[in-house]
Enzyme design. Sequence first.
Site, PDB file in Angstrom:
ATOM      1  N   ASP A 159       0.811  -1.204   0.000  1.00 29.05           N
ATOM      2  CA  ASP A 159       0.000   0.000   0.000  1.00 29.05           C
ATOM      3  C   ASP A 159       0.859   1.275   0.000  1.00 29.05           C
ATOM      4  O   ASP A 159       0.462   2.275   0.571  1.00 29.05           O
ATOM      5  CB  ASP A 159      -0.863  -0.053   1.292  1.00 29.05           C
ATOM      6  CG  ASP A 159      -2.033   0.918   1.235  1.00 29.05           C
ATOM      7  OD1 ASP A 159      -2.363   1.351   0.133  1.00 29.05           O
ATOM      8  OD2 ASP A 159      -2.580   1.242   2.302  1.00 29.05           O
ATOM      9  N   CYS A 214     -20.934 -12.356  -6.153  1.00 25.34           N
ATOM     10  CA  CYS A 214     -21.844 -11.340  -5.595  1.00 25.34           C
ATOM     11  C   CYS A 214     -23.287 -11.628  -6.000  1.00 25.34           C
ATOM     12  O   CYS A 214     -24.224 -11.332  -5.254  1.00 25.34           O
ATOM     13  CB  CYS A 214     -21.459  -9.944  -6.090  1.00 25.34           C
ATOM     14  SG  CYS A 214     -20.035  -9.246  -5.244  1.00 25.34           S
ATOM     15  N   CYS A 217     -26.904  -9.917  -4.978  1.00 24.54           N
ATOM     16  CA  CYS A 217     -26.762  -9.214  -3.697  1.00 24.54           C
ATOM     17  C   CYS A 217     -26.416  -7.742  -3.948  1.00 24.54           C
ATOM     18  O   CYS A 217     -25.687  -7.410  -4.877  1.00 24.54           O
ATOM     19  CB  CYS A 217     -25.660  -9.880  -2.883  1.00 24.54           C
ATOM     20  SG  CYS A 217     -25.267  -9.012  -1.355  1.00 24.54           S
ATOM     21  N   CYS A 220     -24.053  -4.203   0.165  1.00 22.65           N
ATOM     22  CA  CYS A 220     -23.072  -3.134   0.422  1.00 22.65           C
ATOM     23  C   CYS A 220     -23.570  -1.798  -0.126  1.00 22.65           C
ATOM     24  O   CYS A 220     -23.398  -0.756   0.521  1.00 22.65           O
ATOM     25  CB  CYS A 220     -21.706  -3.508  -0.161  1.00 22.65           C
ATOM     26  SG  CYS A 220     -21.732  -3.994  -1.879  1.00 22.65           S
ATOM     27  N   CYS A 224     -24.473   1.394   2.625  1.00 19.76           N
ATOM     28  CA  CYS A 224     -23.477   2.477   2.679  1.00 19.76           C
ATOM     29  C   CYS A 224     -24.140   3.773   3.185  1.00 19.76           C
ATOM     30  O   CYS A 224     -25.074   4.286   2.563  1.00 19.76           O
ATOM     31  CB  CYS A 224     -22.861   2.706   1.295  1.00 19.76           C
ATOM     32  SG  CYS A 224     -21.705   4.085   1.319  1.00 19.76           S
ATOM     33  N   CYS A 240     -17.045   8.636   0.406  1.00 19.01           N
ATOM     34  CA  CYS A 240     -16.730   7.464   1.236  1.00 19.01           C
ATOM     35  C   CYS A 240     -16.151   7.917   2.585  1.00 19.01           C
ATOM     36  O   CYS A 240     -15.213   8.720   2.641  1.00 19.01           O
ATOM     37  CB  CYS A 240     -15.738   6.566   0.493  1.00 19.01           C
ATOM     38  SG  CYS A 240     -15.208   5.176   1.491  1.00 19.01           S
ATOM     39  N   CYS A 267     -14.376   3.239   7.918  1.00 16.13           N
ATOM     40  CA  CYS A 267     -15.749   2.735   7.922  1.00 16.13           C
ATOM     41  C   CYS A 267     -15.699   1.300   7.409  1.00 16.13           C
ATOM     42  O   CYS A 267     -14.926   0.988   6.510  1.00 16.13           O
ATOM     43  CB  CYS A 267     -16.589   3.609   6.995  1.00 16.13           C
ATOM     44  SG  CYS A 267     -18.221   2.953   6.596  1.00 16.13           S
ATOM     45  N   CYS A 270     -19.749  -1.500   4.552  1.00 15.13           N
ATOM     46  CA  CYS A 270     -19.982  -2.326   3.363  1.00 15.13           C
ATOM     47  C   CYS A 270     -19.428  -3.736   3.568  1.00 15.13           C
ATOM     48  O   CYS A 270     -19.986  -4.709   3.039  1.00 15.13           O
ATOM     49  CB  CYS A 270     -19.410  -1.676   2.106  1.00 15.13           C
ATOM     50  SG  CYS A 270     -17.725  -1.081   2.247  1.00 15.13           S
ATOM     51  N   CYS A 274     -21.603  -7.550   4.142  1.00 15.72           N
ATOM     52  CA  CYS A 274     -21.348  -8.548   3.095  1.00 15.72           C
ATOM     53  C   CYS A 274     -21.532  -9.964   3.633  1.00 15.72           C
ATOM     54  O   CYS A 274     -20.877 -10.360   4.606  1.00 15.72           O
ATOM     55  CB  CYS A 274     -19.937  -8.372   2.553  1.00 15.72           C
ATOM     56  SG  CYS A 274     -19.542  -9.567   1.257  1.00 15.72           S
TER      57      CYS A 274
END
Length: 374
Positions: A159, A214, A217, A220, A224, A240, A267, A270, A274
């Site tokens: 990252d 997914c 579905c 998320c 949110c 976000c 946060c 989401c 799931c």
Amino acid sequence: MFFITTALQESIIAIFSPTASSQPDFAQLAEDIRRWGRELGFQAIGITEARIPEQDQQSFQNWLDQGLHGDLDYMERNKDLRFSPGLLHEGTIRVISARMDYLPAETETVKVLSDSEKAYVSRYALGRDYHKLIRKRLTQLGKQIEQAVGEHGYRAFVDSAPVMERPLAQQAGLGWTGKHSLIINRQAGSFFFLGELFTNLPLPIDEPYDKNHCGRCSSCLDICPTGAIVEPYKVDARKCISYLTIENSGPIPEELRSKIGNRVFGCDDCQLACPWNRFAKHTQENDFRPRHSLDNVELADLFLWTEEEFLNKTAGSAIRRAGFECWLRNLAVALGNAPTTDKIVNALKTQADSPSELIREHVLWALQQHQANP
Ligand code: SF4
Ligand code: SF4
């Protein structure tokens, strides 16, 4: 000091045995890398080519073109490096993608999130900062490979550089990209970090994860708080809460403040919504355990930390990234969303005359929510 396990010694003997060809057995080496990865605390290792698929490049470009990256200007830079990882470290032809689970056990996630007097800190940030730990382990893996095959070019990333870690992880078979844009693994959900070891060794590559589970579905998107997932697989960073409370160094847009609730650093909504996170695994790392009761602490108590306390208590934590001023800004917003109590209003008033315009403005907004004068 570096430790050679019996298994590693066997591998070295196997690779360099007189009957072996002069080339290392890369298929065997890939298997060894997976095993060493597990021994180093990674839950999964995948290997892929050092290139970003055209489709992912296009999605990224569309996201930028729509301005959904907000003030993350660095996203626009170094696109050539992002799309061709080999340019980041000369000679790289493979990327070893590694997964490390971070969800701490025994944390009151849902209870704290729904208690508006308490602070909710994203689960990944409760313990020590992951960057150093993962980079160190990946570097150990690189050294371990070196002991087996001799000098080779490698470099660890976590990252920290323009590395498109999610497409690489998907290409390496670690999971699929969910509609919230994070990687999901069927057996482990999505509460994990990713890190990459670039290498110039021609290791066999894994099958990309080309299924998407997914289905129909949309949990998320529905959950949110700020509507930041503007369409499946597309997150508007400007809305976000993770971006607003961590990356953003300016004011938090007023129209979003009430939606932020008690989320003071990141946060997880989401991910919490799931269904695949029923399979999320708890971390094995002591370093990821909550520090300073950050998993269960009142907003007003955090707001009263001095800058010195903030620096001491967040040493070695990802929260340091936000800085004291933004930390207080985030807490002020959450306190504005909290019930009106003497403790909360009095805490807010301690910063009503802050020399920081950013803090003063957010405190004033919060006090107005309680209809109290500074
Ligand atoms: S992290 Fe929170 S604000 Fe951001 S997309 Fe997920 S649920 Fe929405
Ligand atoms: S909540 Fe549903 S749609 Fe969103 S990532 Fe998980 S499975 Fe996919």
